[in-house]
Scaffold this motif. Structure first.
Motif, mmCIF file in Angstrom:
data_model
loop_
_atom_site.group_PDB
_atom_site.id
_atom_site.type_symbol
_atom_site.label_atom_id
_atom_site.label_comp_id
_atom_site.label_asym_id
_atom_site.label_seq_id
_atom_site.Cartn_x
_atom_site.Cartn_y
_atom_site.Cartn_z
ATOM 1 N N THR A 561 17.727 3.629 67.045
ATOM 2 C CA THR A 561 17.174 4.161 65.796
ATOM 3 C C THR A 561 16.323 3.122 65.091
ATOM 4 O OG1 THR A 561 19.093 5.612 65.507
ATOM 5 C CG2 THR A 561 17.752 5.192 63.568
ATOM 6 N N LEU A 562 16.880 1.918 64.912
ATOM 7 C CA LEU A 562 16.133 0.861 64.219
ATOM 8 C C LEU A 562 14.929 0.413 65.041
ATOM 9 C CD1 LEU A 562 19.101 -1.237 62.764
ATOM 10 C CD2 LEU A 562 17.689 0.465 61.605
ATOM 11 N N GLY A 563 15.072 0.407 66.367
ATOM 12 C CA GLY A 563 13.943 0.059 67.218
ATOM 13 C C GLY A 563 12.801 1.047 67.080
ATOM 14 N N PHE A 564 13.140 2.339 67.034
ATOM 15 C CA PHE A 564 12.098 3.365 66.901
ATOM 16 C C PHE A 564 11.464 3.316 65.507
ATOM 17 C CE2 PHE A 564 10.620 7.887 66.745
ATOM 18 C CZ PHE A 564 9.743 7.793 67.819
ATOM 19 N N VAL A 565 12.264 3.003 64.495
ATOM 20 C CA VAL A 565 11.732 2.856 63.130
ATOM 21 C C VAL A 565 10.702 1.729 63.089
ATOM 22 C CG1 VAL A 565 12.331 2.080 60.801
ATOM 23 C CG2 VAL A 565 13.703 3.832 61.907
ATOM 24 N N VAL A 566 11.024 0.593 63.709
ATOM 25 C CA VAL A 566 10.081 -0.525 63.755
ATOM 26 C C VAL A 566 8.826 -0.134 64.533
ATOM 27 C CG1 VAL A 566 9.718 -2.869 64.643
ATOM 28 C CG2 VAL A 566 11.872 -2.282 63.519
ATOM 29 N N PHE A 567 9.008 0.547 65.665
ATOM 30 C CA PHE A 567 7.891 0.964 66.521
ATOM 31 C C PHE A 567 6.888 1.829 65.762
ATOM 32 C CE2 PHE A 567 6.107 4.050 69.607
ATOM 33 C CZ PHE A 567 5.489 3.165 70.486
ATOM 34 N N VAL A 568 7.398 2.724 64.916
ATOM 35 C CA VAL A 568 6.516 3.658 64.197
ATOM 36 C C VAL A 568 6.102 3.100 62.837
ATOM 37 C CG1 VAL A 568 6.327 5.972 63.199
ATOM 38 C CG2 VAL A 568 7.494 5.658 65.383
ATOM 39 N N PHE A 652 13.003 16.094 54.818
ATOM 40 C CA PHE A 652 12.700 15.053 53.831
ATOM 41 C C PHE A 652 11.538 14.166 54.266
ATOM 42 C CE2 PHE A 652 16.747 16.475 52.358
ATOM 43 C CZ PHE A 652 16.750 16.222 51.002
ATOM 44 N N MET A 653 11.116 14.299 55.514
ATOM 45 C CA MET A 653 9.937 13.556 55.945
ATOM 46 C C MET A 653 8.663 14.105 55.314
ATOM 47 S SD MET A 653 10.934 13.053 59.971
ATOM 48 C CE MET A 653 9.261 12.649 60.439
ATOM 49 N N PHE A 654 8.744 15.295 54.719
ATOM 50 C CA PHE A 654 7.597 15.878 54.033
ATOM 51 C C PHE A 654 7.508 15.403 52.583
ATOM 52 C CE2 PHE A 654 8.464 18.761 57.527
ATOM 53 C CZ PHE A 654 7.195 19.041 58.019
ATOM 54 N N ALA A 655 8.503 14.635 52.128
ATOM 55 C CA ALA A 655 8.499 14.140 50.751
ATOM 56 C C ALA A 655 7.359 13.140 50.568
ATOM 57 C CB ALA A 655 9.838 13.478 50.424
ATOM 58 N N PRO A 656 6.706 13.126 49.393
ATOM 59 C CA PRO A 656 5.591 12.196 49.173
ATOM 60 C C PRO A 656 6.038 10.757 48.978
ATOM 61 C CG PRO A 656 6.029 13.477 47.178
ATOM 62 C CD PRO A 656 6.903 14.049 48.255
ATOM 63 N N ASP A 657 7.266 10.546 48.480
ATOM 64 C CA ASP A 657 7.735 9.196 48.210
ATOM 65 C C ASP A 657 8.042 8.473 49.512
ATOM 66 O OD1 ASP A 657 10.239 7.268 47.627
ATOM 67 O OD2 ASP A 657 8.957 7.394 45.854
ATOM 68 N N PRO A 658 7.478 7.262 49.727
ATOM 69 C CA PRO A 658 7.676 6.559 51.003
ATOM 70 C C PRO A 658 9.129 6.179 51.277
ATOM 71 C CG PRO A 658 6.563 5.144 49.397
ATOM 72 C CD PRO A 658 6.579 6.523 48.825
ATOM 73 N N ILE A 659 9.919 5.939 50.218
ATOM 74 C CA ILE A 659 11.326 5.585 50.412
ATOM 75 C C ILE A 659 12.085 6.759 51.016
ATOM 76 C CG2 ILE A 659 13.485 5.022 49.210
ATOM 77 C CD1 ILE A 659 11.889 3.331 47.277
ATOM 78 N N ILE A 660 11.925 7.949 50.399
ATOM 79 C CA ILE A 660 12.612 9.151 50.886
ATOM 80 C C ILE A 660 12.105 9.522 52.273
ATOM 81 C CG2 ILE A 660 13.181 11.546 50.367
ATOM 82 C CD1 ILE A 660 14.244 9.380 48.404
ATOM 83 N N LYS A 661 10.813 9.408 52.462
ATOM 84 C CA LYS A 661 10.196 9.772 53.737
ATOM 85 C C LYS A 661 10.748 8.913 54.881
ATOM 86 C CE LYS A 661 5.512 10.739 55.432
ATOM 87 N NZ LYS A 661 5.538 12.196 55.292
ATOM 88 N N SER A 662 10.846 7.592 54.647
ATOM 89 C CA SER A 662 11.333 6.696 55.693
ATOM 90 C C SER A 662 12.822 6.913 55.963
ATOM 91 C CB SER A 662 11.064 5.237 55.319
ATOM 92 O OG SER A 662 11.689 4.895 54.101
ATOM 93 N N MET A 663 13.609 7.214 54.915
ATOM 94 C CA MET A 663 15.033 7.489 55.134
ATOM 95 C C MET A 663 15.207 8.769 55.944
ATOM 96 S SD MET A 663 17.219 6.275 51.775
ATOM 97 C CE MET A 663 16.413 7.316 50.575
ATOM 98 N N GLY A 664 14.433 9.805 55.620
ATOM 99 C CA GLY A 664 14.494 11.048 56.384
ATOM 100 C C GLY A 664 14.121 10.835 57.837
ATOM 101 N N PHE A 665 13.086 10.022 58.080
ATOM 102 C CA PHE A 665 12.631 9.734 59.442
ATOM 103 C C PHE A 665 13.720 9.021 60.240
ATOM 104 C CE2 PHE A 665 10.715 6.658 62.381
ATOM 105 C CZ PHE A 665 9.958 7.498 63.183
ATOM 106 N N ALA A 666 14.286 7.955 59.656
ATOM 107 C CA ALA A 666 15.296 7.161 60.367
ATOM 108 C C ALA A 666 16.533 7.992 60.683
ATOM 109 C CB ALA A 666 15.679 5.938 59.525
ATOM 110 N N LEU A 667 17.010 8.779 59.726
ATOM 111 C CA LEU A 667 18.221 9.567 59.956
ATOM 112 C C LEU A 667 17.967 10.704 60.944
ATOM 113 C CD1 LEU A 667 19.637 9.643 56.315
ATOM 114 C CD2 LEU A 667 20.495 8.336 58.261
#
Length: 730
Positions: A561-568, A652-667
């Motif tokens: 998960t963390l590897g893919f987060v870094v990759f993207v 939540f990846m559709f949220a405009p806020d980058p914090i929420i968007k990144s949390m939705g992506f990682a989870l």
């Protein structure tokens, strides 16, 4: 535990109106209190004890005359039309007209023009005006914001690009918006396919919304007493909604299975609450403990985030074991036993009705599935080793937002270092008589450091015991070079001959300290989580190898998960596919959040899947048959639960806020890796390789361990005691 939940399920059916009325009543009561009190969010993210926090306190003591909160300000960033400057007569006339409109707002104390502030860039095309209010930023009214937005249309109509950068929030986070709606719609489709019933599919969503409503409203009340960040609500919402749907799904699925066995509605509900409800309670408590474990990092805002999400999970559990049985008691007779789903039947069943087609595939090729699964996750994990943590700023937002456009204009005008300015406060000894001279020398030394653009002259405090400097780096706030500047200044503090202590602060330094503090906390937190998981699973499964396999699988899915987060997100690969506006550092607290939440959810799936295997192995002693039975009876439900989690988090990846968007992506991808690769593929394959040894537990250890009845064997005693009196249909 199963025995008591069985009794609770019976009580909920027999007193369904009280159970449902009480739950709805609590929801309305909390809603009334929350609406009357209103929210009071705080986005304070400093960490007590860090150098930047100490510097902030020293500045407050030496350079601020009172404890009055700083007034809210708005920077109106302007760029003149091509071939014009901000000093052009036409531009000045339009700007003065706009300022007069803004001054009509009685809450405005002053408006300083670019000419007064002398902040033009080199070609005098870009500058900014500063609007100051008579109240702190959070208290600036919506009416004042509307006046600003309406006024800048005057400059925009004249061809002057006008954007806003401010401490006043214009882009408020919205809970209950498009993000949640998308997730709920997809979840409903998954439930409809799982249950082959639109009526049944709606029940988990309704019950989840009830639990989520109580949880979110409780957090809103809590904002009046604790420093709760605005994005804590979104984290609590995405997790509370996902687990709420999943927990109801498990209980309703078991209820329909019991109906198919010939039990009455009342007995089927009670058994479902006792068996599936036990797994729900155990899994939910595991998630709560993992979330509360975020406090290990000793970072206040992160601890509050964990508590908020844990509150939502707690109410999801309570609703699942009280409200869901009551709702089934009211409508259960209309649901009927599970109807055959020909599509799922064809996909899941093997040659034997007691087997799983996927289970057969995995158990016949255990080495192939295990090796391929592990290699895939290890490959995805590789980028994790160059992870760079940071905190998002306006530069990571979408180009459609005013904040991002203002950020880009200011970067164009003054360079990326404009956004990463640092404040250095120095403690000196005024009795030496050379404090001013020594500070001027230190200022020159700082100016010679790499990646430092400019250093302001040192300003003494009223007491003469402190000096303050402003540093402008040449690099952006999340650049590694800026991090090096901060550490180089702190090294000067240790090495200067005058023994002057230099403390670095400012938003950039605060963010660096937060990132480093979180990075240091990661190993301890992960170790505690893994150790806790192992002990807990030994208690549940009465085995040593099954828990070991479970925690190793969790570590694999976490690394992937963390590897893919870094990759993207960090390396910028596929960012357009996932609609991220710009690559940047990984959100500083994202790894800790992912560890806490993914651990809890991974243990959910482990318990739901493997507890059925243990139940079968206990009765038959056949390890392979146990795997196939677990995959047949629980595999489909775990798959549906995983898809629901993915749907909610992906929304939540559709949220405009980058914090929420990144949390939705990682989870989202955390669930994909853990539920579908680890739990549904690697787990049964490894269980097949271990055979009967998977369930080995030394006899001396078995005797001293408490018995946690997740499978519901104690319910048989309850049924034996009451089977002479047949339950009446509801």
């Amino acid at each position: 535990m199963a025995k008591y939940l069985y009794r609770l399920g019976k009580w909920a059916v027999n007193h369904k109106k009280k159970a449902m009325g009480g739950t709805i009543g609590i929801l309305f009561l909390i809603a009334i209190v929350a609406l009357n009190m209103g929210p009071a969010f705080s986005d304070e993210m400093s960490i007590p004890g860090t150098e930047s926090a100490q510097a902030g306190k020293l500045i407050e003591k030496e350079f601020q005359a009172s404890d009055t909160p700083e007034p809210g300000t708005i920077d109106i960033v302007l760029k003149a039309p091509k071939d014009e400057t901000l000093e052009s007569e036409k531009v000045v006339e339009v700007l003065n007209k706009t300022i007069e409109e803004i001054k009509e707002d009685k809450a405005v104390v002053s408006v300083a023009t670019p000419a007064e502030l002398e902040n033009y860039n080199e070609n005098k095309q870009i500058g900014y005006a500063v609007v100051t209010y008579d109240v702190p930023a959070p208290e600036v009214s919506d009416k004042s914001k509307e006046i600003i937005l309406d006024s800048i249309e005057t400059t925009r109509d004249a061809g002057i690009q006008t954007e806003l950068a401010s401490s006043v929030a214009f882009s408020e986070l919205e809970v209950g918006g498009i993000s949640e709606v998308i997730g709920v719609i997809v979840a409903y489709i998954v439930l409809a396919l799982t249950f082959t019933s639109f009526l049944v599919a709606g029940m988990p969503i309704i019950t989840a919304v009830v639990g989520l409503g109580i949880g979110i409203l409780s957090i809103l009340i809590g904002t009046n007493f604790l420093d709760v960040s605005s994005f804590s609500i979104s984290l609590a919402a995405m997790l509370g909604l996902a687990v709420g749907i999943d927990y109801a799904l498990f209980i309703i699925s078991r209820y329909r299975q019991e109906l198919a066995k010939g039990h009455s509605v009342q007995e089927a509900i009670a058994i479902a609450t006792g068996t599936a409800g036990s797994a729900v309670v155990f899994a939910g408590i595991t998630v709560i403990i993992a979330l509360l474990g975020l406090g290990v990092a000793k970072i206040p805002f992160l601890t509050i985030m964990g508590i908020g999400a844990a509150v939502c999970v707690l109410f999801a559990i309570i609703v699942a074991v009280v409200f869901v049985p009551a709702l089934l008691g009211l409508f259960g007779h209309k649901l009927g036993p599970a109807r055959k789903n020909r599509i799922l039947e064809k996909l899941s069943r093997g040659r034997n009705s007691d087997e799983s087609k996927w289970g057969n595939f995995v158990t016949k090729r255990p080495w192939t599935v295990t090796i391929l699964g592990i290699l895939l996750l290890i490959t995805i994990s590789i980028p994790f080793f160059h992870m760079h943590l940071g905190l998002p700023d306006d530069g990571t937002k979408s180009e459609e937002t005013m904040e991002r456009r203002a950020y880009d204009l200011l970067t164009e005008a003054y360079g990326p270092g404009y956004h990463s300015s640092l404040v250095v406060v120095a403690k000196t000894d005024k009795s030496s008589g050379n404090a001013q001279k020594n500070m001027e020398k230190i200022a020159k030394d700082i100016g010679k450091l790499s990646h430092v653009n400019s250093v302001s002259p040192p300003i003494p405090s009223k007491s003469g015991e402190a000096f303050m400097l402003s540093i402008s780096p040449s690099t952006g706030p999340n650049d590694i070079e800026t991090n090096e500047v901060v550490h180089s200044i702190r090294e000067l503090s240790d090495n200067n001959k005058e023994k002057i202590e230099l403390l670095v602060t400012g938003s950039t330094a605060v963010n660096i300290d937060i990132s480093e503090k979180l990075n240091d906390a990661l190993p301890l937190f992960a170790l505690l989580i893994v150790g806790f998981a192992f002990v807990l699973l030994v208690l549940v499964f009465r085995s040593l190898l099954v828990p070991l396999k479970a925690v190793l699988g969790f570590l694999l899915s976490l690394a992937a998960t963390l590897g893919f987060v870094v990759f993207v997100l960090q390396d910028g690969n596929l960012i357009n596919l996932f609609a991220f506006p710009k690559e940047g550092p990984v959100l500083a607290f994202l790894p800790v959040i992912v560890i806490g939440i993914l651990f809890g959810l991974a243990m959910d799936y482990e318990v739901f899947l493997v507890s059925r295997m243990r139940e079968e192995f206990t009765h038959t002693g056949d390890a392979k048959k146990a795997i196939l039975a677990g995959m047949k009876d629980s595999g489909g439900v775990v798959t549906a639960a995983g898809l629901i989690m993915v749907a909610v988090f992906a929304g939540f990846m559709f949220a405009p806020d980058p914090i929420i968007k990144s949390m939705g992506f990682a989870l989202t991808f955390g669930i994909v890796f853990d539920a579908f690769i680890v739990r549904m593929a690697i787990v049964p394959a490894v269980m097949e390789l271990m055979g009967n040894a998977a369930w080995y537990l030394p006899k001396w250890l078995d005797r001293i361990l408490p018995n946690i009845d997740v499978e519901g064997t104690s319910i048989q005693t309850e049924l034996t005691d009451t089977d002479k009196v047949k339950d009446k249909e509801i």
